[in-house]
Motif scaffolding. Sequence first.
Motif, PDB file in Angstrom:
ATOM      1  N   ILE A 143       6.752  13.381   0.143  1.00 62.71           N
ATOM      2  CA  ILE A 143       6.114  12.065   0.184  1.00 62.71           C
ATOM      3  C   ILE A 143       6.407  11.393   1.525  1.00 62.71           C
ATOM      4  O   ILE A 143       5.517  10.811   2.153  1.00 62.71           O
TER       5      ILE A 143
ATOM      6  N   LEU B 271       3.624  10.050   4.243  1.00 63.02           N
ATOM      7  CA  LEU B 271       3.527   8.624   4.553  1.00 63.02           C
ATOM      8  C   LEU B 271       4.149   8.250   5.906  1.00 63.02           C
ATOM      9  O   LEU B 271       4.014   7.115   6.360  1.00 63.02           O
TER      10      LEU B 271
ATOM     11  N   ARG C  63       2.606   1.811  -3.310  1.00 68.31           N
ATOM     12  CA  ARG C  63       1.637   2.279  -4.303  1.00 68.31           C
ATOM     13  C   ARG C  63       1.333   3.771  -4.086  1.00 68.31           C
ATOM     14  O   ARG C  63       1.335   4.562  -5.026  1.00 68.31           O
ATOM     15  N   GLN C  64       1.134   4.166  -2.834  1.00 64.23           N
ATOM     16  CA  GLN C  64       0.857   5.567  -2.527  1.00 64.23           C
ATOM     17  C   GLN C  64       2.035   6.458  -2.886  1.00 64.23           C
ATOM     18  O   GLN C  64       1.844   7.552  -3.429  1.00 64.23           O
ATOM     19  N   ALA C  65       3.252   5.999  -2.596  1.00 65.94           N
ATOM     20  CA  ALA C  65       4.443   6.782  -2.933  1.00 65.94           C
ATOM     21  C   ALA C  65       4.499   7.020  -4.438  1.00 65.94           C
ATOM     22  O   ALA C  65       4.818   8.126  -4.888  1.00 65.94           O
TER      23      ALA C  65
ATOM     24  N   GLU D   7       0.814  -1.219   0.000  1.00 65.25           N
ATOM     25  CA  GLU D   7       0.000   0.000   0.000  1.00 65.25           C
ATOM     26  C   GLU D   7       0.845   1.266   0.000  1.00 65.25           C
ATOM     27  O   GLU D   7       0.609   2.181  -0.785  1.00 65.25           O
ATOM     28  N   LYS D   8       1.839   1.347   0.879  1.00 62.79           N
ATOM     29  CA  LYS D   8       2.659   2.557   0.956  1.00 62.79           C
ATOM     30  C   LYS D   8       3.500   2.738  -0.309  1.00 62.79           C
ATOM     31  O   LYS D   8       3.729   3.867  -0.748  1.00 62.79           O
TER      32      LYS D   8
ATOM     33  N   GLN E 209       1.947   7.124  -6.527  1.00 58.40           N
ATOM     34  CA  GLN E 209       0.895   8.066  -6.893  1.00 58.40           C
ATOM     35  C   GLN E 209       1.291   9.502  -6.549  1.00 58.40           C
ATOM     36  O   GLN E 209       1.073  10.420  -7.350  1.00 58.40           O
ATOM     37  N   TYR E 210       1.866   9.690  -5.360  1.00 57.34           N
ATOM     38  CA  TYR E 210       2.298  11.039  -4.970  1.00 57.34           C
ATOM     39  C   TYR E 210       3.394  11.562  -5.881  1.00 57.34           C
ATOM     40  O   TYR E 210       3.427  12.733  -6.245  1.00 57.34           O
TER      41      TYR E 210
END
Length: 187
Positions: free
Chosen positions: A167, A171, A152-154, A149-150, A156-157
């Motif tokens: 970022i 996070l 993937r979020q990184a 998850e993290k 996207q950011y």
Amino acid sequence: MASLGYARVSTIEQNADLQTAALEGAGCLRVYTDHGVSGTQARRPQLDKLLENAREGDELVVWKLDRLGRNTRHLLDLVGGLESRGIHFRSLTEGVTTTGPMGKAMLTIMSAFAQLERDQLAERTRAGLAAAAARGRKGGRPGVTPESEKVRQAGQYRAAGLTPPEIGKLLGISRATVYRYLGLLAE
């Protein structure tokens, strides 16, 4: 005759205050303390300094036997060396002193039991690790994959134009971890 105390803690984070207070309460004129030094190491700077300064008729005092040595052979060799120089040994917790034959015998017995306890602890630890491995568990931190998850979020950011330090703040991770996560996405 001077009583010289020796205290030791295995890690820098540990505190030797309990040992030091007991040694001072037992009449030690000076307490030598090694911080972050394992008892398995033969070279301990403060112990070496104490041994240099100790004279015939002096007494080396420790709070507990395992502070002086973690191995029966090493402990007995060290105490034997003290005795050959006319320096007595005393352990406060175990109540052992080398001023007489009974104390020397008790020292040998107590150090053998201390060694047995350490060996059993190591054996139980190895058995526990082997049992965990047999169940498919392995030690260390969990691995991170591009699907995390993290991670993937990184990604996207970063695609939204944020910098790695930004970022990391969002996070709750370090900048270095952000770069590692972004590197996983590039693979």
